[in-house]
Design a protein around this motif. Sequence first.
Motif, PDB file in Angstrom:
ATOM      1  N   VAL A 175     -62.512 -43.760 -77.938  1.00 32.40           N
ATOM      2  CA  VAL A 175     -62.559 -42.935 -76.613  1.00 32.40           C
ATOM      3  C   VAL A 175     -61.843 -41.828 -76.674  1.00 32.40           C
ATOM      4  N   LYS A 176     -60.909 -41.658 -77.494  1.00 28.44           N
ATOM      5  CA  LYS A 176     -60.045 -40.385 -77.437  1.00 28.44           C
ATOM      6  C   LYS A 176     -61.150 -39.323 -78.215  1.00 28.44           C
ATOM      7  N   PRO A 177     -61.654 -39.548 -79.286  1.00 29.85           N
ATOM      8  CA  PRO A 177     -62.574 -38.614 -80.010  1.00 29.85           C
ATOM      9  C   PRO A 177     -63.700 -38.493 -79.120  1.00 29.85           C
ATOM     10  N   ARG A 178     -64.263 -39.258 -78.492  1.00 26.81           N
ATOM     11  CA  ARG A 178     -65.541 -39.012 -77.606  1.00 26.81           C
ATOM     12  C   ARG A 178     -64.911 -37.955 -76.591  1.00 26.81           C
ATOM     13  N   GLN A 179     -63.831 -38.165 -75.826  1.00 27.84           N
ATOM     14  CA  GLN A 179     -63.621 -37.314 -74.789  1.00 27.84           C
ATOM     15  C   GLN A 179     -63.290 -36.022 -75.301  1.00 27.84           C
ATOM     16  N   LEU A 180     -62.697 -35.782 -76.391  1.00 29.13           N
ATOM     17  CA  LEU A 180     -62.442 -34.608 -77.041  1.00 29.13           C
ATOM     18  C   LEU A 180     -63.671 -33.716 -77.215  1.00 29.13           C
ATOM     19  N   THR A 181     -64.839 -34.672 -77.791  1.00 28.52           N
ATOM     20  CA  THR A 181     -66.079 -33.888 -77.869  1.00 28.52           C
ATOM     21  C   THR A 181     -66.588 -33.449 -76.683  1.00 28.52           C
ATOM     22  N   MET A 182     -66.402 -34.003 -75.755  1.00 23.69           N
ATOM     23  CA  MET A 182     -66.962 -33.658 -74.151  1.00 23.69           C
ATOM     24  C   MET A 182     -66.375 -32.419 -74.015  1.00 23.69           C
ATOM     25  N   TYR A 183     -64.987 -32.581 -74.097  1.00 25.12           N
ATOM     26  CA  TYR A 183     -63.911 -31.367 -73.670  1.00 25.12           C
ATOM     27  C   TYR A 183     -64.550 -30.286 -74.616  1.00 25.12           C
ATOM     28  N   ILE A 184     -64.563 -30.253 -75.780  1.00 25.16           N
ATOM     29  CA  ILE A 184     -64.852 -28.949 -76.642  1.00 25.16           C
ATOM     30  C   ILE A 184     -66.119 -28.359 -76.310  1.00 25.16           C
ATOM     31  N   LEU A 185     -67.095 -29.416 -75.921  1.00 23.64           N
ATOM     32  CA  LEU A 185     -68.724 -28.781 -75.695  1.00 23.64           C
ATOM     33  C   LEU A 185     -68.406 -28.146 -74.405  1.00 23.64           C
ATOM     34  N   ARG A 186     -67.683 -28.443 -73.288  1.00 25.29           N
ATOM     35  CA  ARG A 186     -67.621 -27.879 -72.168  1.00 25.29           C
ATOM     36  C   ARG A 186     -66.814 -26.727 -72.220  1.00 25.29           C
ATOM     37  N   GLU A 187     -65.406 -26.709 -72.819  1.00 23.97           N
ATOM     38  CA  GLU A 187     -64.657 -25.656 -72.567  1.00 23.97           C
ATOM     39  C   GLU A 187     -64.812 -24.361 -73.675  1.00 23.97           C
ATOM     40  N   ASP A 188     -65.458 -24.831 -74.921  1.00 23.67           N
ATOM     41  CA  ASP A 188     -65.583 -23.841 -75.993  1.00 23.67           C
ATOM     42  C   ASP A 188     -66.986 -23.473 -76.111  1.00 23.67           C
ATOM     43  N   PHE A 189     -67.999 -23.970 -75.446  1.00 22.11           N
ATOM     44  CA  PHE A 189     -69.367 -23.746 -75.618  1.00 22.11           C
ATOM     45  C   PHE A 189     -70.161 -23.648 -74.166  1.00 22.11           C
ATOM     46  N   ASN A 190     -69.226 -24.139 -73.116  1.00 20.38           N
ATOM     47  CA  ASN A 190     -69.912 -23.626 -71.829  1.00 20.38           C
ATOM     48  C   ASN A 190     -71.226 -24.697 -71.746  1.00 20.38           C
ATOM     49  N   VAL A 191     -71.135 -25.785 -72.203  1.00 20.03           N
ATOM     50  CA  VAL A 191     -72.503 -26.675 -71.992  1.00 20.03           C
ATOM     51  C   VAL A 191     -72.184 -27.299 -70.799  1.00 20.03           C
ATOM     52  N   SER A 192     -73.420 -27.560 -69.901  1.00 26.53           N
ATOM     53  CA  SER A 192     -73.126 -28.139 -68.677  1.00 26.53           C
ATOM     54  C   SER A 192     -72.658 -29.739 -68.818  1.00 26.53           C
ATOM     55  N   TYR A 193     -72.166 -30.279 -67.526  1.00 27.38           N
ATOM     56  CA  TYR A 193     -71.881 -31.563 -67.723  1.00 27.38           C
ATOM     57  C   TYR A 193     -72.895 -32.786 -67.922  1.00 27.38           C
ATOM     58  N   PRO A 194     -74.059 -32.377 -67.210  1.00 32.36           N
ATOM     59  CA  PRO A 194     -75.232 -33.189 -67.427  1.00 32.36           C
ATOM     60  C   PRO A 194     -75.660 -33.228 -68.733  1.00 32.36           C
ATOM     61  N   SER A 195     -75.911 -32.025 -69.433  1.00 33.60           N
ATOM     62  CA  SER A 195     -76.398 -31.665 -70.794  1.00 33.60           C
ATOM     63  C   SER A 195     -75.224 -32.456 -71.877  1.00 33.60           C
ATOM     64  N   ILE A 196     -74.249 -32.285 -71.619  1.00 35.22           N
ATOM     65  CA  ILE A 196     -73.303 -33.083 -72.396  1.00 35.22           C
ATOM     66  C   ILE A 196     -73.358 -34.591 -72.447  1.00 35.22           C
ATOM     67  N   GLY A 197     -73.703 -35.263 -71.160  1.00 35.62           N
ATOM     68  CA  GLY A 197     -73.748 -36.418 -71.019  1.00 35.62           C
ATOM     69  C   GLY A 197     -75.232 -37.005 -71.755  1.00 35.62           C
ATOM     70  N   GLN A 198     -76.088 -36.228 -71.561  1.00 41.16           N
ATOM     71  CA  GLN A 198     -77.394 -36.529 -72.164  1.00 41.16           C
ATOM     72  C   GLN A 198     -77.218 -36.487 -73.746  1.00 41.16           C
ATOM     73  N   LYS A 199     -76.601 -35.628 -74.166  1.00 41.63           N
ATOM     74  CA  LYS A 199     -76.503 -35.470 -75.607  1.00 41.63           C
ATOM     75  C   LYS A 199     -75.604 -36.616 -76.235  1.00 41.63           C
ATOM     76  N   LEU A 200     -74.699 -37.031 -75.521  1.00 42.19           N
ATOM     77  CA  LEU A 200     -73.813 -38.025 -75.821  1.00 42.19           C
ATOM     78  C   LEU A 200     -73.962 -39.385 -75.378  1.00 42.19           C
ATOM     79  N   GLY A 201     -75.247 -39.821 -75.687  1.00 38.38           N
ATOM     80  CA  GLY A 201     -75.483 -41.410 -75.266  1.00 38.38           C
ATOM     81  C   GLY A 201     -75.844 -41.384 -73.801  1.00 38.38           C
TER      82      GLY A 201
END
Length: 449
Positions: free
Chosen positions: A388-414
């Motif tokens: 769970v923690k590694p997955r949440q960190l992946t989402m956090y970094i995609l959002r904070e460091d690369f400005n990926v949208s929330y829907p796009s992150i969800g789509q990319k991660l399962g």
Amino acid sequence: MDIKSFWNNSLLVELGITISKPNFNIWLKDTEVVKFDDGVVHVSVPSIFVRDGIKNRFHKQILKLLREYSEAVRSVEYVISKSGEKKASDNTFKPGVVDGMTKELLITPDMYINKEDNLNPRYTFDSFIVGPFNELAYAASQAIIKKPVVYNPLFIYGDTGRGKTHLLQAVGNHIKHTCRDKRVFYVTSERFSQDYVTSLQLNKANQFKEKYRKYDVLIMDDIQFLSGKEKTQEELFHLFNVLYENNKQIIFSSDQHPNYIPNLEDRLKSRFVAGMMVDIPQPDHESRLAILEAKVRSSGAPVSREILDYVASSVEGNIRELEGILNTIVMQSQIKGVLSISDVKNLIKNTAKPTKNLSAKDLVKIIAGFYNIEEDSIYDKSRRKEVVKPRQLTMYILREDFNVSYPSIGQKLGDRDHTTVIHSCEKIKNELKVNNRLAQELAQIRALI
């Protein structure tokens, strides 16, 4: 409550809740009601730039709030304060001197350095722009000035031009002025090394030791320059131990995580990482824009919001680079008059850098390797704690460091729902404020990206 009190205690408070702190400080902090006459509210502002910015951004909201306070309010007039008028009247060109409008931007910082402690008084928390990219480093610095040695050492790292020196010196200046009995000293690692070599040449090694061991707060910048300097590293190791054992605050900075500095002794690395490790990543667009707006505001330079937004969009990663480009724009505007977007594009066409890219798949690979788990487990629906923690960190970094949208992150991660991503990002953001171990893990992952 009279209208002046309403402005200070109600209207500004309400606006402060709806906009970011940097934007509030830039546009509204130095405003006040100076007169209410015949239905017109006269508001003092520090410069023409701020006046125009308030008109474009907040005028309708301000007028609405004032009319809700009193039906007698017909309109609002923004007047330049006397200090602002004086600044404008002093704006005359003199040979060899930068004109009054751009002097604040272009003045050499070294002119202000205190030779006793090497601190530049211009580097303060008041002039430090806080954004999502540096808020953790800022919070750690604030924690130190409130409770010394709560993090000891504090180690801040990140690429050049991201405000590390400003933040380190802001800590030093704050402690210097609020705790007069504390001896604070700022030094670069290169200068430290030079001092050490000189002391050996002059047979004054003991004086060198006494000098550096007397400080209550030692701030050392650019640790990476100690790479390969074995004798200097040994001296720093012993100095660190003495200061640490005597409860003295130690602060370091580097352009990279100490584990990735070549030819740095393991015993030094272990001491650096034993405290609080904080990474300052690439600034996001909003932060870059806030930094530019603050610089323009302090100078009174007539640079439009459109141009600042374009510069913030075109130049990424380096605050010094942003400031350099702004200096060029200001100087060109003094020579040619008001610049267009086309003019600015031509000025910076050789400076703008391509956006940093990293695929979600590559990030998953890095994080899975860091936590020694299977990559597929980050994509699947498992709720195992170690996943769970590694997955949440992946989402956090995609959002904070690369400005990926929330829907796009969800789509990319399962193919997850965007609300799940938002919850995960918020959970990590909140936990980082209280979990030092997680903050260090995040810093180490960012160093691997």
